[in-house]
Design an enzyme around this catalytic site. Structure first.
Site, PDB file in Angstrom:
ATOM      1  N   HIS A  17       0.839  -1.207   0.000  1.00 44.05           N
ATOM      2  CA  HIS A  17       0.000   0.000   0.000  1.00 44.05           C
ATOM      3  C   HIS A  17       0.874   1.257   0.000  1.00 44.05           C
ATOM      4  O   HIS A  17       0.624   2.199  -0.742  1.00 44.05           O
ATOM      5  CB  HIS A  17      -0.873   0.050   1.257  1.00 44.05           C
ATOM      6  N   LYS A  41     -17.036  -6.671   6.397  1.00 45.44           N
ATOM      7  CA  LYS A  41     -15.807  -7.390   6.766  1.00 45.44           C
ATOM      8  C   LYS A  41     -15.623  -7.318   8.274  1.00 45.44           C
ATOM      9  O   LYS A  41     -16.014  -6.336   8.905  1.00 45.44           O
ATOM     10  CB  LYS A  41     -14.595  -6.742   6.084  1.00 45.44           C
ATOM     11  N   ARG A  90      -2.349  -6.117  -8.377  1.00 46.98           N
ATOM     12  CA  ARG A  90      -1.281  -7.065  -8.092  1.00 46.98           C
ATOM     13  C   ARG A  90      -1.170  -8.140  -9.162  1.00 46.98           C
ATOM     14  O   ARG A  90      -0.123  -8.413  -9.697  1.00 46.98           O
ATOM     15  CB  ARG A  90      -1.505  -7.727  -6.732  1.00 46.98           C
ATOM     16  N   SER A 128      -3.065  -7.622   3.034  1.00 44.88           N
ATOM     17  CA  SER A 128      -3.307  -7.476   4.478  1.00 44.88           C
ATOM     18  C   SER A 128      -3.702  -8.815   5.086  1.00 44.88           C
ATOM     19  O   SER A 128      -3.319  -9.122   6.215  1.00 44.88           O
ATOM     20  CB  SER A 128      -4.410  -6.446   4.735  1.00 44.88           C
TER      21      SER A 128
HETATM   22  P1  ADP Z   1      -9.882  -3.506  -0.505  1.00 40.37           P
HETATM   23  O1  ADP Z   1     -10.680  -4.206   0.558  1.00 40.37           O
HETATM   24  O2  ADP Z   1     -10.530  -2.269  -1.032  1.00 40.37           O
HETATM   25  O3  ADP Z   1      -9.332  -4.386  -1.590  1.00 40.37           O
HETATM   26  P2  ADP Z   1      -7.178  -3.334   0.462  1.00 40.37           P
HETATM   27  O4  ADP Z   1      -6.709  -2.600   1.667  1.00 40.37           O
HETATM   28  O5  ADP Z   1      -7.016  -4.818   0.455  1.00 40.37           O
HETATM   29  O6  ADP Z   1      -8.665  -2.899   0.313  1.00 40.37           O
HETATM   30  O7  ADP Z   1      -6.488  -2.770  -0.828  1.00 40.37           O
HETATM   31  C1  ADP Z   1      -6.614  -1.421  -1.195  1.00 40.37           C
HETATM   32  C2  ADP Z   1      -5.979  -1.204  -2.549  1.00 40.37           C
HETATM   33  O8  ADP Z   1      -4.590  -1.473  -2.490  1.00 40.37           O
HETATM   34  C3  ADP Z   1      -6.507  -2.103  -3.662  1.00 40.37           C
HETATM   35  O9  ADP Z   1      -6.513  -1.370  -4.864  1.00 40.37           O
HETATM   36  C4  ADP Z   1      -5.507  -3.216  -3.735  1.00 40.37           C
HETATM   37  O10 ADP Z   1      -5.467  -3.818  -5.018  1.00 40.37           O
HETATM   38  C5  ADP Z   1      -4.240  -2.454  -3.448  1.00 40.37           C
HETATM   39  N1  ADP Z   1      -3.190  -3.302  -2.885  1.00 40.37           N
HETATM   40  C6  ADP Z   1      -3.286  -4.167  -1.868  1.00 40.37           C
HETATM   41  N2  ADP Z   1      -2.104  -4.796  -1.633  1.00 40.37           N
HETATM   42  C7  ADP Z   1      -1.244  -4.290  -2.544  1.00 40.37           C
HETATM   43  C8  ADP Z   1       0.139  -4.539  -2.854  1.00 40.37           C
HETATM   44  N3  ADP Z   1       0.839  -5.451  -2.198  1.00 40.37           N
HETATM   45  N4  ADP Z   1       0.692  -3.845  -3.859  1.00 40.37           N
HETATM   46  C9  ADP Z   1      -0.037  -2.955  -4.545  1.00 40.37           C
HETATM   47  N5  ADP Z   1      -1.329  -2.684  -4.332  1.00 40.37           N
HETATM   48  C10 ADP Z   1      -1.931  -3.334  -3.340  1.00 40.37           C
END
Ligand code: ADP
Length: 160
Positions: A17, A41, A90, A128
């Site tokens: 992130h 969630k 990703r 996460s």
């Molecule tokens: P959501 O529940 O909206 O998917 P996340 O916190 O899991 O929330 O992810 C938020 C954003 O960050 C999404 O666009 C996701 O694809 C991106 N993201 C999550 N992990 C990574 C990573 N390792 N590298 C790049 N982008 C990521």
């Protein structure tokens, strides 16, 4: 002024992130990282805790602000005069859902465009959920999340 929103759960914020935040903050005048308050969630960290962690790990980036929201992203975007939504991609597994969301948002508000940043390769596997899984099983998560977040995870799970 170009305002972007990077929305997500950030439960907790990972180095993946953070990489997207650093890169996208250079493309806009102001980047709002917005924690979605999603009842569907069951999170490890409260929205307040997630906002606090994001504030701490982004404190050196001047044009980044941290906030939270509930309801529709397009409504939140309009309220904040933002017309760019940032998301990270990703792998192909992200693609279908992300495309659907971006198209839906665009239909609801055609002033808003979604831009996708491909993840840096070293974080392509990182989520996460993986971080939580490793931490719950007493694994070392310091390669995955910033030091401050490691400490908050340890506090939350009562490990040291
Ligand atoms: P959501 O529940 O909206 O998917 P996340 O916190 O899991 O929330 O992810 C938020 C954003 O960050 C999404 O666009 C996701 O694809 C991106 N993201 C999550 N992990 C990574 C990573 N390792 N590298 C790049 N982008 C990521």
């Amino acid at each position: 002024m170009k305002v972007g929103i990077y929305p997500g759960s950030f439960d907790p914020v990972t180095k993946g992130h953070l990489d997207i935040i650093e890169r996208s903050s250079k493309m806009v005048d102001r980047l709002i990282v917005a924690v979605l308050n999603n009842n569907a969630k069951s999170p490890l960290f409260s929205v307040k805790e997630r906002v606090n962690m994001l504030k701490e790990v982004t404190k050196e980036i001047d044009n980044v602000v941290i906030d939270s929201f509930s309801g529709l992203l397009v409504d939140y975007a309009e309220k904040n005069h933002a017309n760019i939504i940032v998301r990270g991609l990703r792998a192909v597994t992200d693609f279908e859902y992300e495309l659907q969301m971006a198209q839906t948002n665009r239909i609801m508000d055609n002033n808003v465009d979604t831009i996708f940043l491909t993840t840096s390769l070293q974080y392509a596997y990182l989520s996460s959920s993986i971080v939580k899984e490793v931490a719950i099983n007493n694994g070392d998560v310091s390669k995955f999340v910033p030091e401050y977040v490691v400490e908050q995870i340890q506090k939350k799970l009562n490990i040291s």
